[in-house]
Motif scaffolding. Sequence first.
Motif, short mmCIF file in Angstrom:
data_model
loop_
_atom_site.label_atom_id
_atom_site.label_comp_id
_atom_site.label_asym_id
_atom_site.label_seq_id
_atom_site.Cartn_x
_atom_site.Cartn_y
_atom_site.Cartn_z
N UNK A 34 5.76 19.55 -15.32
CA UNK A 34 4.53 20.20 -15.76
C UNK A 34 4.69 20.82 -17.14
N UNK A 35 5.90 21.28 -17.44
CA UNK A 35 6.17 22.00 -18.69
C UNK A 35 6.94 21.11 -19.64
N UNK A 36 6.30 20.76 -20.76
CA UNK A 36 6.90 19.86 -21.74
C UNK A 36 7.40 20.65 -22.94
N UNK A 37 8.65 20.38 -23.32
CA UNK A 37 9.26 21.06 -24.46
C UNK A 37 8.59 20.64 -25.76
N UNK A 38 8.33 19.36 -25.89
CA UNK A 38 7.72 18.84 -27.11
C UNK A 38 6.29 18.47 -26.83
N UNK A 39 5.36 19.03 -27.59
CA UNK A 39 3.95 18.77 -27.35
C UNK A 39 3.32 18.08 -28.56
N UNK A 40 4.08 17.14 -29.10
CA UNK A 40 3.62 16.35 -30.25
C UNK A 40 2.44 15.47 -29.84
N UNK A 68 0.89 20.50 -21.44
CA UNK A 68 1.49 20.82 -20.15
C UNK A 68 0.51 20.47 -19.04
N UNK A 69 1.04 20.25 -17.86
CA UNK A 69 0.23 19.94 -16.69
C UNK A 69 0.24 21.13 -15.73
N UNK A 70 -0.76 21.22 -14.89
CA UNK A 70 -0.86 22.37 -13.98
C UNK A 70 -0.09 22.20 -12.68
N UNK A 84 10.92 6.88 -4.48
CA UNK A 84 10.89 7.49 -5.82
C UNK A 84 9.48 8.00 -6.06
N UNK A 85 9.38 9.28 -6.45
CA UNK A 85 8.09 9.90 -6.75
C UNK A 85 8.21 10.55 -8.12
N UNK A 86 7.25 10.27 -9.00
CA UNK A 86 7.24 10.86 -10.33
C UNK A 86 5.85 11.41 -10.60
N UNK A 87 5.79 12.70 -10.90
CA UNK A 87 4.54 13.35 -11.29
C UNK A 87 4.73 13.89 -12.70
N UNK A 88 3.89 13.46 -13.60
CA UNK A 88 3.98 13.90 -14.99
C UNK A 88 3.20 12.95 -15.87
N UNK A 89 3.38 13.10 -17.16
CA UNK A 89 2.69 12.23 -18.12
C UNK A 89 3.36 10.87 -18.21
N UNK A 90 2.58 9.89 -18.54
CA UNK A 90 3.06 8.55 -18.86
C UNK A 90 2.34 8.09 -20.12
N UNK A 148 5.36 0.49 -20.57
CA UNK A 148 4.86 1.81 -20.17
C UNK A 148 6.04 2.71 -19.84
N UNK A 149 5.89 4.00 -20.14
CA UNK A 149 6.98 4.95 -19.96
C UNK A 149 6.51 6.21 -19.26
N UNK A 150 7.41 6.80 -18.49
CA UNK A 150 7.21 8.15 -17.98
C UNK A 150 7.76 9.08 -19.03
N UNK A 151 7.03 10.14 -19.32
CA UNK A 151 7.47 11.09 -20.35
C UNK A 151 8.16 12.27 -19.67
N UNK A 152 9.41 12.44 -19.96
CA UNK A 152 10.18 13.53 -19.40
C UNK A 152 10.40 14.53 -20.49
#
Length: 104
Positions: free
Chosen positions: A13-19, A24-26, A84-90, A100-104
């Motif tokens: 939910x919390x991204x270090x880089x917000x370019x 951020x996600x809730x 495998x479960x991934x919640x976040x931006x892609x 396509x990529x998952x953004x960590x």
Amino acid sequence: FRGRKFAVIIGVSDYKFQDAGLKNLNYADDDARAIAAFLQTPAGGGFVSSDIKLLLNADASLLAVRSALLETAKRARAEDLIFIFIAGHGAPDPVASQNLYFLL
């Protein structure tokens, strides 16, 4: 099902880089926690807690995710299940949009 059940669960939910407008996600980290808890219930399959790897926010670095996936793959056998479960931006690759990529 007679095999062992493993899970790698990632929630960012919390991204270090917000370019470039990345925000951020809730609830991504909360969703990951909820999935990990559910998997340990009878309705969720009764996964053993030691067979669940939960990575949240800053702990879900590229290195940590690769390590968790590799470790889980080494532990599992042909008759086992890996969830495998991934919640976040892609996002798509800006140069090759078919990738396509998952953004960590």
